[in-house]
Design a protein around this motif. Structure first.
Motif, short mmCIF file in Angstrom:
data_model
loop_
_atom_site.label_atom_id
_atom_site.label_comp_id
_atom_site.label_asym_id
_atom_site.label_seq_id
_atom_site.Cartn_x
_atom_site.Cartn_y
_atom_site.Cartn_z
N LEU A 48 0.86 -1.18 0.00
CA LEU A 48 0.00 0.00 0.00
C LEU A 48 0.89 1.23 0.00
CD1 LEU A 48 -2.65 -1.06 2.68
CD2 LEU A 48 -2.74 -1.39 0.20
N VAL A 97 -5.06 1.25 8.31
CA VAL A 97 -5.20 -0.17 7.95
C VAL A 97 -5.42 -0.96 9.23
CG1 VAL A 97 -4.16 -2.10 6.72
CG2 VAL A 97 -3.63 0.24 6.02
N ASN A 99 -6.79 -4.94 10.92
CA ASN A 99 -7.09 -6.34 10.62
C ASN A 99 -8.54 -6.63 10.96
OD1 ASN A 99 -7.13 -6.50 13.42
ND2 ASN A 99 -5.16 -7.54 13.57
N ALA A 117 1.48 -5.07 2.88
CA ALA A 117 0.29 -5.72 3.43
C ALA A 117 0.51 -7.21 3.61
CB ALA A 117 -0.91 -5.46 2.53
N LEU A 152 -7.98 -7.17 5.07
CA LEU A 152 -7.66 -5.90 5.74
C LEU A 152 -8.82 -4.94 5.58
CD1 LEU A 152 -3.96 -5.39 4.56
CD2 LEU A 152 -4.73 -6.25 6.78
#
Length: 506
Positions: A48, A97, A99, A117, A152
Motif C-alpha cells: 500500500l 489499515v 485487521n 500488506a 484488511l
C-alpha cells in the motif's frame, strides 16, 4: 456521479515462491556432471502506497481483491527462476489499515509512505544449492513457499486541521463554502453532507484545512445516523469548532443543550488511533445571526456558552458576518497546536538480535490432544517453513527434513518434554508419528546421555586419578643409569670376555 468511499474491506494475497529444480547435468564427454538445478523465484508482495492523486477508496470498493504474481520455477543448467513483481496499491493520505479484529496494522500518513500488506513466499532451493559433502547429488529440490493472504479493513480519516462539529443543517457546509474555495452540496434538509468536504483557509500568515463532515446526532457513538462516519474523520483534527444553529425550529433544542449533547458523543467515542478528543481545543460558532430571532438568541446565550471556557463567535454564513474573526481564531488555535505538537521524525530502524538461548521453536502439548495418543505441537518460523517446502512424495526430501529438524534440536526437545515413540507431532498443517531417528533423540528418550552402558550397575570403579596417571607416565619415560638398571660396569668383567670379542683399544 462521483462517489466518496472511506471504508472498504480488502482481500490481499501475495504470490507464492517458485519451486526449485532437481536436475543432473548430462553432457557428452563430461562424466559425473553433478546437480545443476536452479532456485525458484520469490513471490510478489502487495504494498500500500500513499498517493497524493488519490482522495477516496472507491477503487477498492469495486475491486476488493488484490493478488500478486508467483515466482518462476528454477530450471537446469543453474538457471534460477525470475522473481515476481510487487503490486502497489495507491491509497489516499490518512488511510488507517486494520485487521479483521480491529487492531491497527498501519497508519499511512505522508506522501510516499509504504506498507507491505502481505509478503510473497520464498523460492525453493534447487538441488545444486542443496549439494554438500554428505549429499553429493541430491535427487530432490525444495518447494516454493506459499504467499501470505489475509483480509484488511481500510478506513480513511481526513487530514484536516479544523473539524466542524454540529447537528445536521447547522450550516457547516455553508461555512466551508464561505471561508474557502470548496463547493460542497448545500440543501435545506438533514444529512445533505454524506461525505467529508475539505476546504483550505488562509488567515493572516497561516494556512490550514477545514473539514466539513456528516452531521452528528445523539447516539452517534453507537452508530446512529451517520455518526461513526462523522467521528472517524475528526480523529486527526487538532481543533474542533462547534457550529450551533441558533435559528432551529425544534422546541427541545437550544445552543447550550446542543453543545452538551455533542460533547457527550465525543466523550463516548473511542478513537481507533488512540487519540484523546477531549483534549482538543474548541471554538463555538453561533450561526445564522442574519435571522433576527437567531441574533437575539445568540446574544442571550453567549454568556452561558462562554462558561464552557472556549472562545465564542457570532457568525452568519449568509451575510459573512463574523467569518473573518472566526477564521483568525481558528488560525491562532491551529498555530498553537502545531507549535506544541511533537516534531515528526523519520522512523528509526530497530534491530533486535535473537537471544543466545532462543532455539527458534517451542514444543508443547497440542490443545486438541486425542484420547488414544499424546499429541505435541511444534511452533516456530524455521520448522514450519521447512515443512511447507518439503515434497513428501520424495523419500530423500523427507529424510533431508528429518536431518534439518534433528540439527535444530526438535527431537531432543520432544524427548525432554516427555514424548514417546508413536506420539502425534504437528508442525504447521502436517501431523507425523514421531520416531526418534538420531542418536541425540534416542539418548534423550532413554535419559542416559553422557554415560557408558557397560558401566551401568558398577558402584565403585578403582581408577587412578589424572595426577597419578601423569606421574606414572613420567616415571616410565625417565632415563635410568646402570646402577638403577642392575648392570655391572664393563671393566669388572673385562677379563672374562674372550679375546676375539673384546673391543679394539686403538
Amino acid at each position: 456521479m462521483a462517489r466518496f468511499v472511506d471504508h472498504v474491506t480488502l482481500h490481499v494475497t501475495a504470490g507464492s515462491g517458485g519451486h526449485g529444480c532437481a536436475s543432473i547435468r548430462r553432457e557428452k564427454f563430461v562424466p559425473l556432471g553433478g546437480p545443476d538445478g536452479g532456485n525458484g523465484g520469490r513471490g510478489g508482495d502487495v504494498v500500500l502506497v500513499v498517493d497524493p492523486g488519490v482522495h477516496t477508496l472507491l477503487d477498492f470498493h469495486h475491486r476488493p481483491h488484490a493478488v500478486a504474481g508467483n515466482g518462476k520455477p528454477g530450471m537446469g543448467s543453474f538457471r534460477h527462476g525470475a522473481n515476481a513483481e510487487d503490486i502497489e496499491l495507491a491509497v489516499p493520505e490518512g488511510t488507517v489499515v486494520l485487521n479483521t479484529d480491529g487492531e491497527v496494522v498501519g497508519d499511512l500518513t505522508g506522501i510516499g509512505t509504504r506498507l507491505v500488506a502481505v509478503r510473497g513466499g520464498r523460492g525453493g532451493l534447487g538441488n545444486a544449492a542443496l549439494a554438500g559433502p554428505s549429499r553429493k547429488a541430491p535427487g530432490f529440490a525444495l518447494l516454493g513457499e506459499p504467499g501470505e493472504s489475509r483480509d484488511l479493513v481500510l478506513e480513511l480519516r481526513s487530514m484536516a486541521d479544523v473539524g466542524l462539529v454540529g447537528y445536521p443543517s447547522a450550516g457547516k457546509s455553508s461555512l466551508v463554502s464561505a471561508i474557502s474555495a470548496a463547493k460542497p452540496k448545500i440543501a435545506d434538509y438533514p444529512f445533505t453532507t454524506l461525505a467529508p468536504n475539505l476546504g483550505v483557509v488562509s488567515a493572516g500568515g497561516s494556512t490550514y484545512t477545514v473539514a466539513d463532515v456528516p452531521g452528528l446526532i445523539p447516539g452517534a457513538s453507537e452508530g446512529k445516523g451517520l455518526g461513526l462516519d462523522f467521528l472517524r474523520h475528526i480523529e486527526r483534527c487538532s481543533v474542533l469548532v462547534h457550529v450551533v444553529d441558533c435559528a432551529t425550529f425544534e422546541a427541545d433544542r437550544d445552543p447550550v443543550s446542543d453543545i452538551r449533547a455533542l460533547e457527550a458523543e465525543l466523550a463516548a467515542y473511542t478513537p481507533a488511533l488512540g487519540t484523546d478528543l477531549a483534549a482538543r481545543p474548541r471554538i463555538v460558532a453561533l450561526n445564522k445571526i442574519d435571522v433576527p430571532d437567531a441574533a437575539d438568541l445568540a446574544e442571550m446565550v453567549r454568556a452561558e456558552v462562554a462558561e464552557f471556557g472556549w472562545p465564542v463567535v457570532e457568525i452568519s454564513t449568509a451575510s459573512h458576518a463574523g467569518l473573518q474573526e472566526l477564521a483568525y481564531k481558528m488560525a491562532a488555535a491551529v498555530d498553537e497546536a502545531r507549535a506544541t505538537a511533537a516534531p515528526s521524525t523519520a522512523p528509526r530502524v530497530v534491530l533486535r538480535p535473537t537471544a543466545v538461548d532462543d532455539t527458534g521453536f517451542t514444543v508443547g502439548r497440542d490443545p486438541e490432544d486425542g484420547q488414544e495418543k499424546q499429541s505435541w505441537l511444534v511452533q516456530g518460523e524455521k520448522p514450519e517453513r521447512w515443512v511447507r517446502q518439503t515434497d513428501f512424495t520424495n523419500d530423500e526430501a523427507v529424510g533431508y527434513l528429518a536431518d534439518r529438524l534433528a540439527r535444530l534440536g526438535v527431537e531432543e526437545a520432544l524427548a525432554e518434554a516427555g514424548a514417546v515413540p508413536g506420539d502425534m507431532v504437528t508442525i504447521g498443517v502436517n501431523t507425523f508419528d514421531w520416531e526418534p531417528s538420531t542418536p541425540a533423540g534416542v539418548a534423550a528418550m532413554r535419559g542416559n546421555r553422557g554415560t557408558d552402558p557397560r558401566l551401568e550397575g558398577i558402584d565403585n570403579v578403582d581408577r587412578a586419578s589424572a595426577a597419578e596417571r601423569r606421574a606414572a607416565r613420567d616415571e616410565r619415560r625417565r632415563h635410568r643409569d646402570d646402577d638403577e638398571l642392575g648392570i655391572a660396569p664393563w671393566h669388572e668383567d673385562y677379563e672374562d670376555v674372550p679375546a676375539d670379542l673384546r673391543a679394539d683399544d686403538r
